[in-house]
Structures are given as structure tokens and as C-alpha cells.
Design an enzyme around this catalytic site. Structure first.
Site, short mmCIF file in Angstrom:
data_model
loop_
_atom_site.label_atom_id
_atom_site.label_comp_id
_atom_site.label_asym_id
_atom_site.label_seq_id
_atom_site.Cartn_x
_atom_site.Cartn_y
_atom_site.Cartn_z
N ASP A 52 0.84 -1.20 0.00
CA ASP A 52 0.00 0.00 0.00
C ASP A 52 0.87 1.25 0.00
OD1 ASP A 52 -2.88 1.15 0.61
OD2 ASP A 52 -1.46 2.25 1.87
N TYR A 57 3.11 9.65 -0.53
CA TYR A 57 4.16 9.09 0.33
C TYR A 57 5.56 9.31 -0.28
CZ TYR A 57 0.24 6.46 2.40
OH TYR A 57 -0.94 6.09 2.98
N LYS A 82 -2.57 5.91 -4.50
CA LYS A 82 -3.68 6.84 -4.24
C LYS A 82 -3.40 8.19 -4.89
CE LYS A 82 -3.71 4.70 0.34
NZ LYS A 82 -2.31 4.52 0.75
N HIS A 115 -7.46 9.50 -2.06
CA HIS A 115 -6.82 9.47 -0.74
C HIS A 115 -7.69 10.10 0.35
CE1 HIS A 115 -2.47 9.17 0.96
NE2 HIS A 115 -3.35 8.89 1.89
N1 LIG Z 1 -5.27 6.30 3.54
C1 LIG Z 1 -4.73 7.03 4.47
O1 LIG Z 1 -5.07 8.20 4.66
C2 LIG Z 1 -3.65 6.44 5.33
C3 LIG Z 1 -3.22 7.14 6.46
C4 LIG Z 1 -2.23 6.53 7.23
C5 LIG Z 1 -1.71 5.31 6.88
N2 LIG Z 1 -2.15 4.67 5.75
C6 LIG Z 1 -1.60 3.37 5.33
O2 LIG Z 1 -1.67 2.46 6.42
C7 LIG Z 1 -0.37 1.97 6.71
C8 LIG Z 1 -0.24 1.63 8.18
O3 LIG Z 1 -0.52 2.74 8.99
P1 LIG Z 1 0.62 3.60 9.74
O4 LIG Z 1 1.89 3.52 8.99
O5 LIG Z 1 0.03 4.92 10.00
O6 LIG Z 1 0.77 2.95 11.16
P2 LIG Z 1 0.74 1.49 11.82
O7 LIG Z 1 0.92 0.42 10.83
O8 LIG Z 1 -0.43 1.49 12.73
O9 LIG Z 1 2.03 1.59 12.76
C9 LIG Z 1 3.31 1.73 12.26
C10 LIG Z 1 4.25 2.00 13.44
O10 LIG Z 1 4.29 0.84 14.28
C11 LIG Z 1 5.62 0.35 14.34
N3 LIG Z 1 5.52 -1.13 14.30
C12 LIG Z 1 5.32 -1.90 13.22
N4 LIG Z 1 5.23 -3.20 13.55
C13 LIG Z 1 5.38 -3.25 14.89
C14 LIG Z 1 5.39 -4.31 15.82
N5 LIG Z 1 5.21 -5.57 15.43
N6 LIG Z 1 5.55 -4.00 17.14
C15 LIG Z 1 5.74 -2.73 17.53
N7 LIG Z 1 5.72 -1.67 16.69
C16 LIG Z 1 5.55 -1.93 15.37
C17 LIG Z 1 6.35 0.92 13.16
O11 LIG Z 1 7.71 1.13 13.43
P3 LIG Z 1 8.92 0.59 12.48
O12 LIG Z 1 8.59 0.97 11.06
O13 LIG Z 1 10.10 1.30 13.03
O14 LIG Z 1 8.96 -0.90 12.68
C18 LIG Z 1 5.65 2.28 13.01
O15 LIG Z 1 6.20 3.22 13.93
C19 LIG Z 1 0.53 3.10 6.22
O16 LIG Z 1 1.87 2.72 6.12
C20 LIG Z 1 -0.13 3.45 4.93
O17 LIG Z 1 0.20 2.51 3.92
C21 LIG Z 1 -3.12 5.22 4.98
#
Ligand SMILES: NC(=O)c1ccc[n+]([C@@H]2O[C@H](COP(=O)([O-])OP(=O)(O)OC[C@H]3O[C@@H](n4cnc5c(N)ncnc54)[C@H](OP(=O)(O)O)[C@@H]3O)[C@@H](O)[C@H]2O)c1
Length: 278
Positions: A52, A57, A82, A115
Site C-alpha cells: 500500500d 508518500y 492513491k 486518498h
Molecule cells: N489512507 C490514508 O489516509 C492512510 C493514512 C495513514 C496510513 N495509511 C496506510 O496504512 C499503513 C499503516 O498505517 P501507519 O503507517 O500509520 O501505522 P501502523 O501500521 O499502525 O504503525 C506503524 C508503526 O508501528 C511500528 N511497528 C510496526 N510493527 C510493529 C510491531 N510488530 N511491534 C511494535 N511496533 C511496530 C512501526 O515502526 P517501524 O517501522 O520502526 O517498525 C511504526 O512506527 C501506512 O503505512 C499506509 O500505507 C493510509
């Protein structure tokens, strides 16, 4: 539920007949170049097939390079990107898509999403996505951060339902009304920030992790799947990317699914889709 035992490739059939994996790698805040190339290649090696990304990004080029170099045939991968907010509108979305497609180096994108529901723009943007799908440049089209009223508007306008609505979703923001509406409409919900951006220190998550012999991250990601929600955790670390995929070999009890749901506080880590200005 049996599909939930099939890691990586088994997944829900979307309302256009395409199958999308339950689990994907998110790459928001993953730097273009080495970092994103390493994350995507690690994920694919572990078995992930869904990635994704988004124009916003700024890492589509690295994602594209990793796709070309990962050794798995393109047709086995499921790539989401997106259209970013400043590019919304009909013609500008068509142009923005072409830029994304070129950066990714792909003939087609599996899933293209709006998005954010930018006021005064998103209804025209949706028409552009319908056009791109007709042209065969995008297999499936969907939205992100849409509330029920946004969904109703584009469906009323076009008669075309998005296949996916990707929204912030986790135990502190359980989105009950939106989830119910999407289920009724055959729109697949997909969780962003499923790991609450790393805020995994909730006592119940810790307790369930100890009880199931899993990690807090695995508990919360499994909770997504058991509600029929696709999930796309982000990590740049191969060991965490592997850990986050260890969710197909156990089942939370109904009571534990409910207990996690009851943590809801309607708390957003990200912006409110009805009140944002970017
Ligand atoms: N459509 C939208 O508006 C939107 C908005 C936000 C996000 N997204 C998508 O959703 C994806 C996921 O959301 P997100 O990146 O906001 O946050 P998330 O996946 O909820 O959390 C990511 C964070 O958690 C840490 N992490 C990952 N695996 C872990 C584990 N097993 N134990 C402890 N910590 C862990 C990562 O650190 P490290 O990387 O240092 O491991 C990072 O700091 C995004 O990457 C993006 O593709 C979409």
C-alpha cells in the site's frame, strides 16, 4: 473464516470480482530509496503480496524498483496507490495517475484510491477513476477516508460502488456505523494505522498477547481479520514485518474480539475526514 487461515494470498473477493489479500505492507513514512526497497523486498520474501503506497508518500519509485527486483511475477502482486489531494478533479487525476504509474513502472495498478474526500473535488475525481478502470489501467477502484455521506454521494452520482474504503481503524476507533454500512453495501473496509502508529501499550492488548502466546501487534491485526477488515501494518524492519504476518495460525475468542471492540474511544491518531484542510 477458513480463508483467514490462508496467509498472504487468500483474501476477500471485492465487489468487482477481484480477490485482495487480507494482509499488506503499508509504506507511509518509509523513505524512498534503500529504506522502502528493503521493506518491500523483505515483505515479499516473507510472503506478502500486497503493498500500500500513495503518490503522497513520495516513495512510488522505490516501491516500483522493489517490485521489479523482488523476483515474484508482477501478476502475483497487488499494488495500491492513491491520488493526492492537490491533484484531485477529473483531468488532473488522469494526469496524476499517469505520473504514479510511470514512477511505479507498472502497466497497471491493482487498486487506485481517492486518498481523502476533498470537498468540491472528490465527486469528479471518482469519475476519473471510473474512466481509468474502463481503460484497463487500474484493475479496481476505491476510496480512503470516506464517511457514509461521501460514499452515498459518489454512488448516487455514478452508480459505481468503490470496492474498498481504507480508513483509520483500531481498538480506539472501531468505526461501527461505517463498518456496518460498508458491509451492507459490499464495500470492503481496510484498516490504516492498524497498530495505532505503534501505541500498543494498552493493558488489554498486553494481557491477550500473554494469554495467546502472541505479541500485541499480532493480537490487534488478528482482530482486524476476524471482523472481515483488511489490514496493512507498516514497518521498515524485516523482523517486525515477519511478526506482523504471524496472524493466520490462531483465533481470538468472540469474547476477546468484543472486549477489544469495547476499548473504543473514537480516538483518531490521524485527521478527521469531515474536518481537514490539506
Ligand atoms: N489512507 C490514508 O489516509 C492512510 C493514512 C495513514 C496510513 N495509511 C496506510 O496504512 C499503513 C499503516 O498505517 P501507519 O503507517 O500509520 O501505522 P501502523 O501500521 O499502525 O504503525 C506503524 C508503526 O508501528 C511500528 N511497528 C510496526 N510493527 C510493529 C510491531 N510488530 N511491534 C511494535 N511496533 C511496530 C512501526 O515502526 P517501524 O517501522 O520502526 O517498525 C511504526 O512506527 C501506512 O503505512 C499506509 O500505507 C493510509
Amino acid at each position: 473464516m477458513s480463508q483467514l487461515q490462508a496467509p498472504f494470498t487468500g483474501g476477500p473477493t471485492l465487489n468487482d470480482g477481484v480477490t485482495m489479500p487480507w494482509l499488506g505492507l503499508g509504506v507511509w513514512q518509509t523513505k524512498d530509496g534503500e529504506e522502502v526497497i528493503h521493506a518491500v523486498k523483505s515483505a515479499v520474501e516473507i510472503g506478502y503480496r500486497s503493498i500500500d503506497t500513495a503518490a503522497g508518500y513520495n516513495n512510488e519509485e522505490g516501491v516500483g524498483q522493489a517490485i521489479r527486483e523482488c523476483g515474484v511475477p508482477r501478476e502475483e502482486l497487488f499494488i495500491t496507490t492513491k491520488v493526492r489531494n492537490p491533484d484531485q478533479g477529473y483531468e488532473s487525476t488522469l494526469q496524476a495517475f499517469e505520473v504514479s504509474r510511470r514512477k511505479l513502472g507498472l502497466d497497471y495498478v491493482d487498486l487506485y484510491l481517492i486518498h481523502w474526500p476533498v470537498k468540491g473535488k472528490y465527486r469528479e475525481t471518482w469519475k476519473a477513476l471510473i474512466h481509468l478502470q474502463k481503460e484497463g489501467l487500474v484493475k479496481s477502484i476505491g476510496v480512503s477516508n470516506f464517511q457514509i455521506h461521501h460514499l452515498k454521494n459518489i454512488i448516487d452520482d455514478s452508480g459505481v460502488k468503490p470496492v474498498v474504503n481504507q480508513v483509520e481503524f483500531h481498538p480506539l476507533l472501531t468505526q461501527r456505523d461505517l463498518l456496518k454500512y460498508c458491509r451492507e453495501q459490499g464495500i470492503q473496509l481496510e484498516a490504516w494505522s492498524p497498530l495505532m502508529q505503534g501505541h500498543l501499550d494498552l493493558p488489554l492488548l498486553q494481557e491477550l498477547a500473554a494469554r495467546y502466546g502472541k505479541t500485541p501487534a499480532q493480537i490487534v491485526l488478528r482482530w482486524d481479520l476476524q471482523q472481515g477488515v483488511i489490514t496493512i501494518p507498516k514497518s521498515v524492519h524485516a523482523e517486525r514485518i515477519r511478526e506482523n504476518a504471524g496472524i493466520f495460525d490462531f483465533t481470538l475468542s468472540d469474547d476477546d474480539v468484543k472486549a477489544l471492540e469495547e476499548l473504543n474511544q473514537n480516538h483518531r491518531f490521524g485527521p478527521d475526514p469531515d474536518n481537514f484542510n490539506f
